[in-house]
Write an enzyme that holds these catalytic residues in place. Structure first.
Site, mmCIF file in Angstrom:
data_model
loop_
_atom_site.group_PDB
_atom_site.id
_atom_site.type_symbol
_atom_site.label_atom_id
_atom_site.label_comp_id
_atom_site.label_asym_id
_atom_site.label_seq_id
_atom_site.Cartn_x
_atom_site.Cartn_y
_atom_site.Cartn_z
ATOM 1 N N ARG A 253 -14.173 -4.273 9.566
ATOM 2 C CA ARG A 253 -12.963 -3.438 9.727
ATOM 3 C C ARG A 253 -11.936 -4.087 10.695
ATOM 4 O O ARG A 253 -10.877 -3.758 10.256
ATOM 5 C CB ARG A 253 -13.535 -2.179 10.533
ATOM 6 C CG ARG A 253 -12.353 -1.145 10.856
ATOM 7 C CD ARG A 253 -12.875 0.228 10.848
ATOM 8 N NE ARG A 253 -14.058 0.816 11.440
ATOM 9 C CZ ARG A 253 -14.499 0.470 12.916
ATOM 10 N NH1 ARG A 253 -13.675 0.069 13.848
ATOM 11 N NH2 ARG A 253 -15.829 0.545 13.334
ATOM 12 N N TYR B 156 9.507 7.941 -1.076
ATOM 13 C CA TYR B 156 8.526 8.058 -1.869
ATOM 14 C C TYR B 156 7.741 9.500 -1.459
ATOM 15 O O TYR B 156 7.792 9.828 -0.222
ATOM 16 C CB TYR B 156 7.528 7.197 -1.384
ATOM 17 C CG TYR B 156 6.169 7.328 -2.031
ATOM 18 C CD1 TYR B 156 5.928 7.067 -3.498
ATOM 19 C CD2 TYR B 156 5.103 7.398 -1.336
ATOM 20 C CE1 TYR B 156 4.692 7.408 -3.876
ATOM 21 C CE2 TYR B 156 3.863 7.716 -1.740
ATOM 22 C CZ TYR B 156 3.741 7.790 -3.144
ATOM 23 O OH TYR B 156 2.451 7.880 -3.473
ATOM 24 N N LYS C 70 1.548 -1.839 -6.197
ATOM 25 C CA LYS C 70 2.589 -1.769 -6.986
ATOM 26 C C LYS C 70 2.981 -3.278 -7.353
ATOM 27 O O LYS C 70 1.860 -3.871 -7.742
ATOM 28 C CB LYS C 70 3.759 -1.142 -6.390
ATOM 29 C CG LYS C 70 3.692 0.066 -5.694
ATOM 30 C CD LYS C 70 3.268 1.234 -6.629
ATOM 31 C CE LYS C 70 2.681 2.517 -5.881
ATOM 32 N NZ LYS C 70 3.496 3.090 -5.113
HETATM 33 C C1 LIG Z 1 3.326 3.988 -4.058
HETATM 34 C C2 LIG Z 1 4.164 3.938 -2.811
HETATM 35 C C3 LIG Z 1 3.697 4.273 -1.516
HETATM 36 C C4 LIG Z 1 2.349 4.678 -1.118
HETATM 37 O O1 LIG Z 1 1.443 3.768 -1.657
HETATM 38 P P1 LIG Z 1 -0.053 3.976 -2.062
HETATM 39 O O2 LIG Z 1 -0.561 2.603 -2.364
HETATM 40 O O3 LIG Z 1 0.018 4.739 -3.552
HETATM 41 O O4 LIG Z 1 -0.638 4.702 -1.194
HETATM 42 C C5 LIG Z 1 4.542 3.997 -0.471
HETATM 43 N N1 LIG Z 1 5.995 3.832 -0.686
HETATM 44 C C6 LIG Z 1 6.464 3.584 -1.961
HETATM 45 C C7 LIG Z 1 7.605 3.203 -2.119
HETATM 46 C C8 LIG Z 1 5.807 3.568 -3.054
HETATM 47 O O5 LIG Z 1 6.119 3.543 -4.343
#
Ligand SMILES: *Cc1c(COP(=O)(O)O)cnc(C)c1O
Length: 377
Positions: free
Chosen positions: A44, A96, A192
């Protein structure tokens, strides 16, 4: 080492077998070899596979520290542990949806937020008060593609002793380096573009100072939303092709945005790589690309429905940033938790769609959209 080379060769310390890829240290705990010192003790707090990835992302963003989290939301939540009840923040009104939801829950803990169009510097300045601690932006923003001037905002922040936090998920460090433009903290949803294959969730926090890095590490180990060794391996593998994917996605998105502009049933195309986008010049000044995110306003709900139900190569699915092209219906997906009035004001309605362009052949993608809207052509 240049960016593309670093993505492929992050290995600083080869392991004893000479493995080319970073081994997955699938171990929760580690043997203490000394009575009072052990490089690793418990995963962790730190894990060799995760640390290796963190070191890479830190270098790509040119920061001083990096921590990897199980999701982007875990990363953002941990950053807000730096603050306390009574603190005030200025955030982009277009963000977001999950970040907006988090900020609403923080309001219950007596954190207060002003949401403004952060492309307008005077609006930012007008909201600063004695309790203000940070400015939080995305540029381009999700889903309206509003561009904020990172360097100018960072100057306002420095003059007023505020931290500048930038979510750099959309452009990635390949196209944009907020820390070099004055940001204090950079956040990523590694789910992403960094991961890039829609198969792993991850998040990152990069800081511009060792002190901030120590604080983030403290809260990261305390809250415990860390990235697993296997997922660290997958994200590091994704990053090896980041530059190739981003170049292809960038050129595909430009072609598709220009095609979409020619369709009479599409009223608006929001893409920061189009010269008619209000943020075009600033984005060009502060980044090396426009990314792969396009939002469109179609003529009617019927057209939106036709696109979402008829596409074959594009998939109607949440998320973005992968090799596969996706279309999202923000009002039912990413921004479903926004109060209806607020959503309507922003124009996130039944005619609003968000496209994440992948690495397929652009002609196939264009034909897919054409056929979805007009039937076989
Ligand atoms: C998807 C996204 C998040 C959140 O990320 P997760 O991995 O889904 O928790 C935060 N900021 C942006 C711009 C995103 O596209």
């Amino acid at each position: 080492m240049k960016f593309e080379t670093l993505c492929v060769h992050p290995n600083i310390n080869e392991d004893e077998y000479g493995a080319i890829t970073t081994p997955i240290y699938q171990s929760a705990t580690f043997i203490h070899k000394d009575l009072n010192y052990s490089k690793y003790s418990y995963s962790r707090l730190s894990n060799p596979t995760r640390n290796h990835l963190e070191d890479l992302v830190m270098k790509l963003e040119q920061g001083k520290s990096c921590n990897a989290f199980s999701t982007g939301m875990a990363a953002i939540t941990t950053v807000f542990k730096l603050f306390k009840s009574g603190d005030h923040f200025i955030a982009s009104s277009d963000l977001y949806g999950g970040a907006l939801r988090l900020f609403r829950t923080l309001e219950k803990d007596n954190y207060s937020f002003d949401f403004v169009d952060t492309s307008n510097l005077d609006l930012i300045k007008s909201k600063i008060n004695k309790n203000t601690k940070a400015v939080y932006i995305e540029t381009p923003s999700n889903p309206l593609m509003i561009v904020s001037d990172i360097e100018k905002i960072s100057k306002i922040c420095r003059e007023n002793n505020l931290l500048l936090i930038v979510d750099n998920t959309f452009l990635t460090p390949y196209f944009q380096n907020p820390i070099l433009l004055g940001a204090d903290i950079v956040i990523h949803s590694g789910t992403k573009y960094l991961g890039g294959h829609n198969d792993t969730l991850a998040g990152f926090v990069v800081t511009n100072s060792n002190k901030l890095g120590e604080d983030i590490l403290y809260y990261a180990k305390t809250i415990g939303g860390c990235l697993s060794p296997f997922d660290s391996f997958l994200i590091e593998r994704g990053i090896k092709t980041l530059s190739l994917r981003m170049d292809k996605i960038n050129s595909n998105a430009k072609i598709i945005a220009e095609f979409l502009k020619t369709l009479p049933c599409i009223k608006k195309v929001l893409y920061v790589g189009l010269e008619d986008n209000p943020g075009y010049e600033i984005n060009k000044k502060q980044s090396r690309g426009s990314g792969g995110m396009i939002s469109i306003v179609v003529e009617s709900a019927e057209i939106a429905k036709r696109i979402l139900t008829n596409v074959k190569i594009f998939k109607y699915a949440e998320s973005l940033g992968g090799v596969d092209s996706l279309i999202t219906y923000p009002m039912y997906q990413t921004h479903a938790d926004l109060p209806i009035k607020e959503r309507e004001e922003k124009g996130i309605n039944e005619c609003f769609l968000r496209i994440s362009v992948g690495i397929e052949n652009p002609i196939d993608l264009i034909n897919d959209l054409k056929e979805a809207i007009y039937g076989d052509v």
